[in-house]
Design an enzyme around this catalytic site. Structure first.
Site, PDB file in Angstrom:
ATOM      1  N   ALA A  66       1.034  -1.300   0.004  1.00 43.72           N
ATOM      2  CA  ALA A  66       0.107  -0.018   0.088  1.00 43.72           C
ATOM      3  C   ALA A  66       0.954   1.210  -0.220  1.00 43.72           C
ATOM      4  CB  ALA A  66      -0.985   0.090   1.205  1.00 43.72           C
ATOM      5  N   HIS A 195       7.073   3.057   1.542  1.00 42.80           N
ATOM      6  CA  HIS A 195       7.682   4.491   0.955  1.00 42.80           C
ATOM      7  C   HIS A 195       8.966   4.317   0.581  1.00 42.80           C
ATOM      8  CE1 HIS A 195       4.473   5.961   4.094  1.00 42.80           C
ATOM      9  NE2 HIS A 195       3.748   5.617   2.972  1.00 42.80           N
TER      10      HIS A 195
HETATM   11 FE1  CFM Z   1       2.491  11.254   4.081  1.00 42.09          FE
HETATM   12 FE2  CFM Z   1       0.233  11.115   2.915  1.00 42.09          FE
HETATM   13 FE3  CFM Z   1       0.242  10.783   5.565  1.00 42.09          FE
HETATM   14 FE4  CFM Z   1       1.353   8.772   4.212  1.00 42.09          FE
HETATM   15 FE5  CFM Z   1      -1.062   7.577   3.941  1.00 42.09          FE
HETATM   16 FE6  CFM Z   1      -2.236   9.720   2.917  1.00 42.09          FE
HETATM   17 FE7  CFM Z   1      -2.117   9.555   5.547  1.00 42.09          FE
HETATM   18 MO1  CFM Z   1      -3.499   7.681   4.246  1.00 42.09          MO
HETATM   19  S1  CFM Z   1       1.898  10.021   2.522  1.00 42.09           S
HETATM   20  S2  CFM Z   1       2.261   9.743   5.799  1.00 42.09           S
HETATM   21  S3  CFM Z   1       0.901   6.518   3.853  1.00 42.09           S
HETATM   22  S4  CFM Z   1       0.585  12.453   4.400  1.00 42.09           S
HETATM   23  S5  CFM Z   1      -2.316   7.470   2.502  1.00 42.09           S
HETATM   24  S6  CFM Z   1      -1.582  11.398   1.607  1.00 42.09           S
HETATM   25  S7  CFM Z   1      -3.355  10.341   4.372  1.00 42.09           S
HETATM   26  S8  CFM Z   1      -1.999   7.507   5.944  1.00 42.09           S
HETATM   27  S9  CFM Z   1      -1.028  11.000   7.088  1.00 42.09           S
END
Ligand code: CFM
Length: 542
Positions: A66, A195
């Site tokens: 994911a 990531h």
């Molecule tokens: Fe960064 Fe995000 Fe976030 Fe993220 Fe995520 Fe997201 Fe998130 Mo959902 S990249 S860490 S893995 S800001 S998808 S756009 S909202 S968990 S706080």
């Protein structure tokens, strides 16, 4: 439920912590205790983060696949993101994140498609590489993309399909850029590992592939902004007005094509530190592009970030333009804030989201006088909580060692000595680069900070704090709302947004007015209050 009065500060949550831990077997309780910190901004406290979730606990987390396919590469429109795995892994990643994009007329946009090899039992038994090759050929013939990314799901790693050798073969056969990611769901403890894997793959296979001529006087990249609900569009409009050329965004409203020449930027601004700090670091190492952290969530933070950018370039015209834009936009922002604030001030919020929003959104709430009583990340690392200065003291465990750390060296021909010099000069005058301070120093004394919060803890937190709003995701939404507490999804924005920059702040204030200045939640009557409940108990004290 009688409300607690927090006007004179937050209560010490010791008793709540005890209650939360009581339920766990001894060993689990010991581990969880380290991930629950009673905040004190005056002293630095350590939190246990980025470690495995104990099996059996209902976590909010997602998987490594994911984080790689969905989060980092997902919003990029001109690449075919082909998932090698069972169809479910694709279906649940298909458009659910609400990352928007705006392709020019005639430009490729593959975001609306779900590309999958649709692995079946026989592929698990006999191997799926042949099917993967066929899928790549089919995708190429139908769509003629310039690049294809292959994403490994759990079974791929289990049966040993080599996506990297398939990528090499197919790259030679088709003559386009094809690369694979070993981002099996189980590869790390959460999406955070994905990531890192995605950052490595993009850096290795894409960044620096094209030395494009300059197109603007001041060229920047925005890193870690994913255009959820149109956030990036708000920021792009600001940059354009201010006269800054946005070379590439990682990866909201982006193209792989722009990643290829993103090393021609003069500055990297990092919005979500958790998901993308690796590329920022590697670009500095190799090309000498400095980076600093920004935040465009919250009107004040937006103003601060724009000022920091203008100061970096030191152009008086740009500095004046930034001030003009801030003054104009703040008038609009303040008008709405002043109308909403009296209706919501003093309300209590809790947020448990991802790896950066649980921090960023506290700024927006603060602008309305809403207090954050408890917060945490799903998958952040200690530096996201405590600040980047703790990085050298973070223990490297086996799960982290599992993820490759790329060795990056200086590119002698393309390294920007001028930028490195500029950075050194600015630093002398106190300007900060690589400067993420983390969430905890920004939170109130006694706020309860919890990493990787789980279902049981969520329920207890709600009972203890009686918050007026809970911010999390779709998995938590309806359980929380049955408690009579509205839940705002800070991942997908619940079909709303944008919430970034000045225009986004206004949208958010209005949304909070709708959600907080209403009595409707008091009418919620949860079924479990009346219907009999079967209670069982299994305790294994390891
Ligand atoms: Fe960064 Fe995000 Fe976030 Fe993220 Fe995520 Fe997201 Fe998130 Mo959902 S990249 S860490 S893995 S800001 S998808 S756009 S909202 S968990 S706080």
């Amino acid at each position: 439920m009688p409300k607690r009065d927090y006007t004179n500060g937050l209560p010490d949550p010791a008793e709540l912590k005890e209650e939360l831990l009581k339920k766990y077997p001894r060993k689990v309780a010991k581990k969880r205790a380290k991930s629950m910190v009673t905040n004190n901004p005056a002293e630095s406290k350590e939190i246990l983060a980025n470690v495995r979730t104990v099996p059996g606990i209902i976590t909010q987390r997602g998987c490594t696949y994911a984080g790689c396919k969905g989060v980092v590469l997902g919003p990029t429109r001109d690449i075919i993101n082909l998932v090698h795995g069972p169809i479910g892994c694709s279906f649940y990643a298909w458009l659910t994140r609400r990352n928007q994009t705006r392709a020019m007329e005639g430009d490729p946009n593959f975001i609306t498609y779900a590309f999958s090899t649709d692995m079946q039992d026989e592929n698990i038994v006999f191997g799926g590489e042949k099917k993967l090759k066929e899928a790549i050929r089919e995708a190429f013939e139908n769509f003629h993309p310039t690049s294809i990314g292959i994403f490994s799901t759990c079974p791929v790693g289990l049966i040993g399909d080599d996506v990297h050798s398939v990528a090499r073969d197919m790259k030679a056969e088709l003559g386009i850029n094809i690369f694979g990611f070993s981002c099996e769901g189980y590869r790390g403890v959460s999406q955070s590992a994905g990531h890192h894997i995605a950052n490595n793959g993009i850096f290795k296979h894409v960044v620096g592939n094209e030395d494009r001529e300059r197109t603007g006087k001041y060229q920047v990249n925005l890193l870690g902004e994913y255009n959820i609900g149109g956030d990036a569009f708000e920021i792009e409009a600001l940059f354009e007005e201010i006269g800054v050329t946005l070379i590439s965004t990682y990866s909201g409203n982006s193209t792989v094509e722009s990643f290829a020449y993103s090393h021609t930027a003069d500055l990297n601004m990092v919005m979500c530190h958790r998901s993308i700090n690796y590329i920022a670091e590697m670009m500095e190492e190799k090309y000498g592009i400095p980076w600093f952290k920004v935040n465009f969530i919250g009107a004040e933070s937006t103003a601060k970030s724009l000022r920091k950018m203008a100061e970096y370039f030191g152009d008086s015209e740009m500095i004046a333009k930034v001030e003009e834009v801030i003054a104009r936009e703040m008038l609009k922002v303040k008008a709405v804030a002043e109308a909403v604030k009296p209706k919501v001030e003093g309300k209590l919020a809790m947020m448990f989201v991802g790896g950066s929003r649980a921090h960023h959104y506290q700024d927006l709430f603060r602008e309305l006088g809403v207090k954050t009583v408890s917060a945490g990340y799903e998958f952040a690392h200690r530096d996201d909580y405590e600040g980047r200065e703790v990085i050298p003291s973070i223990k490297i465990d086996a799960d982290t060692r599992n993820i490759e750390d790329l060795v990056v060296t200086k590119d002698d021909t393309r390294y920007r000595e001028d930028l490195a010099e500029k950075k050194a000069k600015l630093e002398e005058s106190g300007y900060e680069f690589k400067d993420y301070k983390g969430m905890m120093p920004d939170m109130q004394k006694n706020a309860l900070v919890i990493d990787d919060v789980n279902h049981w803890e969520t329920e207890k937190l709600i009972e203890f704090y009686k918050p007026d709003i809970f911010c999390a995701g779709i998995k938590e939404k309806y359980v929380v709302q049955k408690y009579g507490v509205p839940l705002k999804q800070l991942h997908s924005y619940d079909y709303g947004g944008p919430y970034a920059a000045f225009g986004g702040a206004i949208n958010f204030y209005k949304e909070m007015e709708r959600m907080l200045a209403t009595d409707v939640w008091k009418l919620v009557d949860a079924p479990w209050k009346h219907e009999p409940e079967i209670v069982g108990c299994v305790t294994v004290d390891a």
